[in-house]
Design an enzyme around this catalytic site. Sequence first.
Site, short mmCIF file in Angstrom:
data_model
loop_
_atom_site.label_atom_id
_atom_site.label_comp_id
_atom_site.label_asym_id
_atom_site.label_seq_id
_atom_site.Cartn_x
_atom_site.Cartn_y
_atom_site.Cartn_z
N HIS A 14 0.83 -1.21 0.00
CA HIS A 14 0.00 0.00 0.00
C HIS A 14 0.86 1.26 0.00
O HIS A 14 0.40 2.31 0.43
CB HIS A 14 -0.92 0.00 1.23
CG HIS A 14 -1.94 -1.11 1.18
ND1 HIS A 14 -2.12 -2.00 2.20
CD2 HIS A 14 -2.81 -1.48 0.22
CE1 HIS A 14 -3.07 -2.87 1.89
NE2 HIS A 14 -3.51 -2.59 0.68
N HIS A 15 2.09 1.15 -0.47
CA HIS A 15 2.91 2.37 -0.47
C HIS A 15 2.35 3.39 -1.45
O HIS A 15 2.65 4.57 -1.36
CB HIS A 15 4.38 2.06 -0.78
CG HIS A 15 4.64 1.71 -2.22
ND1 HIS A 15 4.27 0.53 -2.77
CD2 HIS A 15 5.21 2.43 -3.21
CE1 HIS A 15 4.61 0.52 -4.06
NE2 HIS A 15 5.18 1.65 -4.35
N LYS B 45 -2.88 -2.55 -7.74
CA LYS B 45 -3.24 -2.91 -9.12
C LYS B 45 -2.71 -4.28 -9.48
O LYS B 45 -1.59 -4.65 -9.11
CB LYS B 45 -2.59 -1.86 -10.06
CG LYS B 45 -2.98 -1.95 -11.49
CD LYS B 45 -4.21 -1.13 -11.78
CE LYS B 45 -4.73 -1.40 -13.18
NZ LYS B 45 -5.45 -2.67 -13.29
N LYS C 210 6.97 -4.35 -10.41
CA LYS C 210 6.72 -4.01 -11.82
C LYS C 210 6.27 -2.56 -11.96
O LYS C 210 6.80 -1.80 -12.78
CB LYS C 210 5.62 -4.95 -12.33
CG LYS C 210 5.37 -4.93 -13.80
CD LYS C 210 4.19 -5.82 -14.18
CE LYS C 210 4.40 -7.28 -13.88
NZ LYS C 210 3.39 -8.14 -14.53
N LYS D 200 -2.96 -8.85 -6.73
CA LYS D 200 -3.32 -9.92 -7.68
C LYS D 200 -4.52 -10.66 -7.14
O LYS D 200 -4.72 -10.73 -5.93
CB LYS D 200 -2.15 -10.90 -7.82
CG LYS D 200 -2.17 -11.65 -9.13
CD LYS D 200 -1.71 -10.76 -10.25
CE LYS D 200 -1.44 -11.46 -11.52
NZ LYS D 200 -0.61 -10.63 -12.40
N SER E 98 -2.80 -0.12 -18.70
CA SER E 98 -3.89 -0.08 -17.72
C SER E 98 -3.90 1.26 -16.99
O SER E 98 -4.96 1.82 -16.69
CB SER E 98 -3.72 -1.19 -16.67
OG SER E 98 -4.25 -2.40 -17.14
N1 GLU Z 1 -2.17 -9.10 -15.35
C1 GLU Z 1 -1.28 -8.18 -15.95
C2 GLU Z 1 0.09 -8.25 -15.29
O1 GLU Z 1 0.43 -9.23 -14.69
C3 GLU Z 1 -1.85 -6.79 -16.03
C4 GLU Z 1 -2.08 -6.11 -14.75
C5 GLU Z 1 -2.83 -4.77 -14.87
O2 GLU Z 1 -3.03 -4.30 -15.98
O3 GLU Z 1 -3.20 -4.26 -13.82
O4 GLU Z 1 0.89 -7.38 -15.42
#
Ligand code: GLU
Length: 478
Positions: free
Chosen positions: A70-71, A76, A100, A112, A369
């Site tokens: 939660h930084h 996402k 990422k 996730k 995204s």
């Molecule tokens: N599931 C994709 C990933 O692993 C997209 C995640 C997203 O767009 O939030 O990067």
Amino acid sequence: MSTKSGAASEELTFFGDVCQFFDHAAQFTNHPAGLLDQIKSCNSVYRFRFPIRKGDGLEVIDAWRVEHSHHKSPTKGGIRYSEMVNEDEVMALAALMTYKCAIVNVPFGGAKGGIKINPKNYSLAELENITRRYTVELVKKNFIGPGIDVPAPDYGSGEREMSWIADTYQTMNPGQLDALGCVTGKPIALHGIAGRREATGRGVAIAVRECVSVADDMKVLGLTPGLAGKRVIVQGLGNVGYHSAKFLAEFGAIIVGLCEFEGAIYNEKGLDIDEVFNHRKASGSILGFKGAQKEFKKSLEGLEQPCDILVPAALENQITEENVVRIHAKIIAEGANGPTTPGAEEMFVKQGGIIIPDMYCNAGGVTVSYFEWLKNLSHVAFGRMDKRYEETANENIVNMVEASTGVKLSPEQRSVIVKGATELELVNSGLEDTMIRSYHEIRDVKMANPKIKTLRIAAFVNAIDKIAVSYSNMGVWP
Ligand code: GLU
């Protein structure tokens, strides 16, 4: 500096692998152990079960949503629909999302989701029911929202599922102006964004192109710089694999091999990705494709064929200590999350190869995204306000230059210069810039410290440093 929380180090789990990489990278940073521990840990793990009606009876579905960090808000990451999904995997994938996003400067924490089903075993109505119920469970626990946690597609899910999620969330939050920013990867007609579907694959291709453009690095590998003529094997013909192959071919590479569950095919002169895709769609298998010189019933054998670049774009743990010695490729570009085990990576790098790590290589999806989320929050498509203005301004410049020089442009030349950018062009330009910049950021970290042997560890160092800055900006650490 090794930190204490995370997976048990003795048992090798996917989250354990991620933590192992993290601990290795942490040695090259100067952050206090407590802060490193906070960055590494999964902040919230929500495991739930819900019933659905199937046939005459009920079936209980196992599901997860993990918010790793939660930084930054929102968190996402995609939702995986797979029979193989488990808590360890969702935690690992959520953690990778955190790193990422940091690497590509997307201002989100990582998350996730997972639904433990094989979508092929469910009717359309059942899948819709499962997806809507999953969303309701997230709403009930405040695990979804445009400023809280924003899911997206992942293995086994796509635009259709995202539109069910958006609709359910919107129905449960009437009048919430930004409700459609609660999920990305939606169909364009339902507030998605142009270019999102192909974004991960396009990003993979740009990452590979950038890697092979560095002449010094290619010299060490015994390769010439540039993608033209490079032989590529791609594992996975899903969204990421298909688009990676398509754009790599567009950039001049030759797709010599393709692998799927049922087997693999190879042709040293090249395979046409669309022809293979259509053949598989019609026959149900990659095998039997008439343009193939060789085919392999054991899918993994396909990875071991002669090539320069291997793109694993299916699932985790595909390249292991057992098969890495038989890989011919000099470069592995990780389209999937976690396709190479830590032991395999060590051996591959010792063999003299380069791995373009997942947390950078497949970050094109979350990058676009982010653009979709921005579009949803601003309630206007990119280019809508300025496209015509830009065209008129360009038209005026061309007219003035023509009048003052006497040179007359052809209608084609004129339209190339005058044309304003479409949403797709803006998205692709933002994506390309992100992938190119981030590659060099990571490579620079590696080059600055000879003890950092891999791009993955460099990427972790880069991510950890950026996340640590966020925590200090929040006043959590000095
Ligand atoms: N599931 C994709 C990933 O692993 C997209 C995640 C997203 O767009 O939030 O990067």
